[in-house]
Design an enzyme around this catalytic site. Structure first.
Site: not given
Ligand code: DQA
Length: 149
Positions: A19, A78, A11-12, A24, A99, A101, A108, A75
């Protein structure tokens, strides 16, 4: 043998570049996909690049990768912090899972410190920006090209 790698984004991440760029960065998801394809070609990997805001869609892609792919880069954004369903889908996979991020989740908020993905991943890359995807593909190439001992 298949050298297909599913790169799965949660998501997102469709909003990358717009964003919270201080966290990011300025690269878009399309930029990340292009970089993944460039690196994959160097390692003779084929990429299936996906993004969804829906948990069930991510689970469906993981199950598809389980049947068809040589590895997964994920990735889960959330959903990494909340989804037992994604954990269980990955646990059912015999292929390598890396994985990623983009941000350093450990630096964080406390609610980002635990990921349900990490315990079912072969490797975890955090805080390396969008370069983390390239590092993940490089690692997958090493895993696929190193004979099991
Ligand atoms: C994320 C870190 C997550 O905590 C966050 O909700 C994201 C992006 C990252 O790539 O740093 O949406 O996965």
């Amino acid at each position: 043998m298949s050298r297909s790698v599913y790169v799965i984004n949660g998501p997102n991440l469709n909003l990358l570049g717009q964003r919270e760029p201080h966290i990011y960065g300025h690269r878009t998801l399309a930029d990340v996909e292009a970089e993944c394809r460039r690196v994959a070609a160097q390692f003779k990997l084929q990429i299936e690049f996906h993004q969804s805001n829906a948990e069930h869609q991510l689970i469906d892609w993981i199950q598809e990768a389980r049947e068809r792919a040589a590895a997964i880069v994920i990735n889960a954004a959330a959903l990494s912090h909340t989804s037992v369903g994604i954990h269980d889908a990955l646990a059912a996979c015999a292929i390598p899972v890396i994985e990623v991020h983009i941000s350093n989740i450990h630096k964080r908020e406390a609610f980002r410190h635990h990921s349900h993905v990490s315990s079912v991943a072969s490797g975890v890359i955090v805080g390396c920006g969008t370069q983390g995807y390239q590092l993940a593909l490089q690692r997958i190439a090493t895993l696929l090209d190193t004979p099991a001992t």
